[in-house]
Design a protein around this motif. Structure first.
Motif, PDB file in Angstrom:
ATOM      1  N   GLN A  72       0.637  -0.993  -0.174  1.00 29.43           N
ATOM      2  CA  GLN A  72       0.159   0.083  -0.158  1.00 29.43           C
ATOM      3  C   GLN A  72       0.330   1.071  -0.276  1.00 29.43           C
ATOM      4  N   THR A  73       1.713   1.390   0.863  1.00 26.95           N
ATOM      5  CA  THR A  73       2.862   2.712   0.818  1.00 26.95           C
ATOM      6  C   THR A  73       3.476   2.631  -0.260  1.00 26.95           C
ATOM      7  N   LEU A  74       4.234   2.093  -1.408  1.00 27.73           N
ATOM      8  CA  LEU A  74       3.987   1.579  -2.166  1.00 27.73           C
ATOM      9  C   LEU A  74       4.132   2.073  -2.994  1.00 27.73           C
ATOM     10  N   ALA A  75       2.565   1.867  -3.232  1.00 26.33           N
ATOM     11  CA  ALA A  75       1.846   1.760  -4.255  1.00 26.33           C
ATOM     12  C   ALA A  75       1.713   3.755  -4.511  1.00 26.33           C
ATOM     13  N   GLU A  76       1.575   4.397  -3.069  1.00 26.13           N
ATOM     14  CA  GLU A  76       0.836   5.501  -2.712  1.00 26.13           C
ATOM     15  C   GLU A  76       2.190   6.301  -3.835  1.00 26.13           C
ATOM     16  N   PHE A  77       3.802   6.139  -3.992  1.00 26.55           N
ATOM     17  CA  PHE A  77       4.324   6.693  -4.443  1.00 26.55           C
ATOM     18  C   PHE A  77       4.955   6.081  -6.031  1.00 26.55           C
ATOM     19  N   GLY A  78       3.708   5.493  -6.156  1.00 28.30           N
ATOM     20  CA  GLY A  78       3.840   4.706  -7.281  1.00 28.30           C
ATOM     21  C   GLY A  78       4.526   3.481  -8.269  1.00 28.30           C
ATOM     22  N   GLN A  79       5.220   2.462  -7.087  1.00 26.61           N
ATOM     23  CA  GLN A  79       5.588   2.209  -6.739  1.00 26.61           C
ATOM     24  C   GLN A  79       4.963   0.666  -6.438  1.00 26.61           C
ATOM     25  N   VAL A  80       4.824  -0.117  -7.715  1.00 24.26           N
ATOM     26  CA  VAL A  80       3.484  -1.051  -7.677  1.00 24.26           C
ATOM     27  C   VAL A  80       4.440  -2.439  -8.230  1.00 24.26           C
ATOM     28  N   PHE A  81       3.693  -3.379  -6.722  1.00 22.20           N
ATOM     29  CA  PHE A  81       4.864  -4.429  -6.536  1.00 22.20           C
ATOM     30  C   PHE A  81       3.825  -5.564  -6.175  1.00 22.20           C
ATOM     31  N   ARG A  82       4.193  -7.404  -6.939  1.00 20.98           N
ATOM     32  CA  ARG A  82       2.930  -8.559  -6.376  1.00 20.98           C
ATOM     33  C   ARG A  82       3.629  -8.693  -4.719  1.00 20.98           C
ATOM     34  N   THR A  83       3.020  -9.178  -4.606  1.00 19.63           N
ATOM     35  CA  THR A  83       2.561  -9.802  -2.632  1.00 19.63           C
ATOM     36  C   THR A  83       4.301 -10.365  -3.206  1.00 19.63           C
ATOM     37  N   ALA A  84       4.491 -11.511  -4.049  1.00 24.33           N
ATOM     38  CA  ALA A  84       5.972 -12.482  -3.813  1.00 24.33           C
ATOM     39  C   ALA A  84       6.541 -11.568  -4.425  1.00 24.33           C
ATOM     40  N   ASP A  85       7.117 -10.793  -4.819  1.00 23.32           N
ATOM     41  CA  ASP A  85       8.304  -9.068  -4.730  1.00 23.32           C
ATOM     42  C   ASP A  85       8.658  -8.852  -3.773  1.00 23.32           C
ATOM     43  N   VAL A  86       7.302  -8.711  -3.141  1.00 22.29           N
ATOM     44  CA  VAL A  86       7.858  -7.637  -1.466  1.00 22.29           C
ATOM     45  C   VAL A  86       8.337  -9.277  -0.530  1.00 22.29           C
ATOM     46  N   HIS A  87       7.451  -9.732  -0.666  1.00 18.94           N
ATOM     47  CA  HIS A  87       7.181 -11.357   0.237  1.00 18.94           C
ATOM     48  C   HIS A  87       8.705 -11.968   0.281  1.00 18.94           C
ATOM     49  N   ARG A  88       9.136 -11.415  -0.893  1.00 23.30           N
ATOM     50  CA  ARG A  88      11.023 -12.214  -1.149  1.00 23.30           C
ATOM     51  C   ARG A  88      11.879 -11.238  -0.380  1.00 23.30           C
ATOM     52  N   PHE A  89      11.749 -10.606   0.237  1.00 26.09           N
ATOM     53  CA  PHE A  89      12.897  -9.323   0.830  1.00 26.09           C
ATOM     54  C   PHE A  89      12.615  -8.850   2.614  1.00 26.09           C
ATOM     55  N   HIS A  90      11.384  -9.571   3.012  1.00 21.12           N
ATOM     56  CA  HIS A  90      10.605  -9.345   4.346  1.00 21.12           C
ATOM     57  C   HIS A  90      11.419 -10.629   5.143  1.00 21.12           C
ATOM     58  N   GLY A  91      11.886  -9.580   6.255  1.00 21.11           N
ATOM     59  CA  GLY A  91      12.270  -9.878   7.625  1.00 21.11           C
ATOM     60  C   GLY A  91      14.353  -9.536   7.284  1.00 21.11           C
ATOM     61  N   MET A  92      13.864  -8.343   6.667  1.00 21.86           N
ATOM     62  CA  MET A  92      15.200  -7.753   6.040  1.00 21.86           C
ATOM     63  C   MET A  92      15.100  -6.430   6.354  1.00 21.86           C
ATOM     64  N   ASP A  93      16.162  -5.303   7.384  1.00 25.27           N
ATOM     65  CA  ASP A  93      16.330  -4.874   6.924  1.00 25.27           C
ATOM     66  C   ASP A  93      15.066  -3.522   5.966  1.00 25.27           C
ATOM     67  N   SER A  94      14.695  -2.671   6.789  1.00 31.62           N
ATOM     68  CA  SER A  94      13.693  -2.029   5.988  1.00 31.62           C
ATOM     69  C   SER A  94      14.276  -1.426   4.884  1.00 31.62           C
ATOM     70  N   GLU A  95      15.158  -0.963   4.823  1.00 34.46           N
ATOM     71  CA  GLU A  95      15.993  -0.544   4.492  1.00 34.46           C
ATOM     72  C   GLU A  95      16.842  -0.850   3.412  1.00 34.46           C
ATOM     73  N   ASP A  96      17.370  -1.612   3.966  1.00 29.99           N
ATOM     74  CA  ASP A  96      18.152  -3.189   2.608  1.00 29.99           C
ATOM     75  C   ASP A  96      16.474  -3.596   1.475  1.00 29.99           C
ATOM     76  N   LEU A  97      15.947  -3.579   2.278  1.00 28.68           N
ATOM     77  CA  LEU A  97      14.451  -4.168   1.898  1.00 28.68           C
ATOM     78  C   LEU A  97      14.659  -3.061   0.298  1.00 28.68           C
ATOM     79  N   LEU A  98      14.132  -1.695   0.246  1.00 27.93           N
ATOM     80  CA  LEU A  98      13.583  -0.817  -0.234  1.00 27.93           C
ATOM     81  C   LEU A  98      14.948  -0.310  -1.468  1.00 27.93           C
TER      82      LEU A  98
END
Length: 267
Positions: A72-98
């Motif tokens: 939801q947050t990324l979509a507000e900034f024009g960045q659209v991803f699939r659930t799997a795209d984000v989940h792949r990096f879940h558990g990683m430091d937030s800045e590293d994830l971005l």
């Protein structure tokens, strides 16, 4: 001679067909290309002197809520991803994830704004809806009864961690709590683990065991020279956790507690 050649030809074809059938039906182990296979130190799961639990995703059900919050947050900034795209990096430091998700240029220039929006949405909309996984208190209570020390680590700030502690109700069993405010980086960096071991007074990392939910927990444990086990509560494949370095993988807190009571599994 012609008949003999036909028989030999059929024999070769049959042999080739059997070989092809064997190749196609043989099960394949999944290949996890973004994770290196780690060397694992053997040792009993039941006899560690200390257990370090990553709160998010391991003790509290945060994975899908977090992924949805990112989407939801990324979509507000024009960045659209699939659930799997984000989940792949879940558990990683937030800045590293971005850094992994966002393209170079303008998108990365907005990273601080994206992080601020995510944290605001998480605190106001998501955090109040979270629940602890069943069996957590029973598991930690069993470990304490065995004489082990317990630490909780979280990437969240003080208020967020206080909410998790209320959900878990294990303050009387836990000796150390380390939050994201105590360290500079989250997983897969070993900062959280190192801080927990220091506060616990554990000088030999091999005496402790990390219980996590993502490949990045296992990588952090490896970097800290300690063992780890994984939980499928993070919704990663068992192969992902094993290839990242988890000594064993369990369904949840209940299954880990049951395994600890089984000598052939706990050893």
């Amino acid at each position: 001679m012609a008949v003999a050649r036909r028989i030999r030809r059929r024999g070769w074809m049959n042999a080739a067909n059997k070989s092809n059938q064997t190749t196609t039906t043989e099960p394949r182990r999944p290949v996890v290309r973004h994770l290196a296979v780690r060397s694992r130190t053997a040792g009993s799961l039941a006899e560690a002197k200390a257990y370090v639990f990553h709160v998010e995703g391991t003790l509290v059900d945060t994975v899908l809520p977090s992924v949805n919050c990112w989407l939801q947050t990324l979509a507000e900034f024009g960045q659209v991803f699939r659930t799997a795209d984000v989940h792949r990096f879940h558990g990683m430091d937030s800045e590293d994830l971005l850094d992994r998700l966002l393209p170079e240029g303008a998108a990365r220039e907005n990273k601080e704004f994206i992080l601020a929006k995510y944290r605001s949405r998480w605190a106001t909309e998501v955090l109040p809806t979270l629940r602890a996984f069943p069996g957590v208190r029973e598991l930690i209570g069993e470990l304490v009864a065995r004489g082990a020390k317990i630490a909780l680590v979280s990437t969240g700030g003080a208020e967020e961690v206080a909410h998790y502690r209320t959900l878990l109700g294990v303050d009387d069993l836990v000796e150390v709590v380390v939050s994201g405010e105590d360290v500079a980086r989250g997983m897969p960096h070993p900062d959280l683990i190192a801080a927990a071991l220091d506060k616990l007074g554990i000088r030999q990392p091999g005496d402790a065991l990390l219980v996590g939910h993502s490949p990045y927990d296992a990588e952090a444990a490896h970097a800290a020279h300690m063992r780890s086990v994984g939980m499928l509560t993070g919704l990663f494949a068992r192969a992902d956790l094993v290839n990242a370095g988890s000594q064993s993988v369990f369904l949840d807190a209940k299954s880990l507690r049951q395994a600890l009571a089984t000598p052939e599994v706990a050893a």
